[in-house]
Design a protein around this motif. Structure first.
Motif, mmCIF file in Angstrom:
data_model
loop_
_atom_site.group_PDB
_atom_site.id
_atom_site.type_symbol
_atom_site.label_atom_id
_atom_site.label_comp_id
_atom_site.label_asym_id
_atom_site.label_seq_id
_atom_site.Cartn_x
_atom_site.Cartn_y
_atom_site.Cartn_z
ATOM 1 N N THR A 50 0.792 -0.870 -0.327
ATOM 2 C CA THR A 50 -0.095 0.186 -0.250
ATOM 3 C C THR A 50 1.076 1.131 -0.143
ATOM 4 O O THR A 50 2.094 0.910 0.087
ATOM 5 N N ALA A 106 -8.636 -0.695 2.843
ATOM 6 C CA ALA A 106 -7.688 0.706 2.004
ATOM 7 C C ALA A 106 -8.402 0.694 0.389
ATOM 8 O O ALA A 106 -9.263 0.033 -0.331
ATOM 9 N N THR A 159 -5.019 3.290 -3.484
ATOM 10 C CA THR A 159 -3.616 3.205 -2.708
ATOM 11 C C THR A 159 -2.872 2.306 -2.688
ATOM 12 O O THR A 159 -1.511 2.013 -1.752
#
Length: 111
Positions: A64, A92, A96
């Motif tokens: 990430t 997430a 990203t």
């Protein structure tokens, strides 16, 4: 009055002078160089990254933007659920995700 000004301007240009468009040629050349050396490679890299994100699936190991490495548990249109440690799940934003890490069984590039 305007025609006399135009006549005076036309008379002030020497007979052997190059055409006016020649002075813009360096700017066109710089724009072309900028396009081929900077913009085009960046657009290619963005396209590859979009393709990686669209092919993301359960079980992939990802990196990430925050530096977390984890395994993908679930993929939605905009979000990815990642397990970063045993029992620790993080949701997430899909954009990203920086990279998809190849499986551990693959051979390193420097060997």
């Amino acid at each position: 009055m305007q025609s006399s000004i135009l006549n005076q301007l036309a008379a002030s240009v020497p007979a052997g002078a190059p055409p006016a468009w020649i002075q813009y040629l360096p700017f066109v050349a710089m724009a072309a160089i900028f396009w081929f050396l900077i913009m085009r490679p960046q657009m290619k890299q963005q396209k590859e990254h979009r393709n990686k994100l669209s092919e993301l699936k359960k079980g992939d190991e990802v990196l990430t933007g925050g530096g977390f490495v984890g395994k993908v548990l679930r993929v939605d249109d905009n979000y990815v659920e990642i397990e970063i440690a045993q029992g620790v799940k993080v949701k997430a934003v899909k954009s990203t995700i920086v990279d998809v890490i190849p499986p551990a069984g693959s051979k390193p590039a420097n060997d």
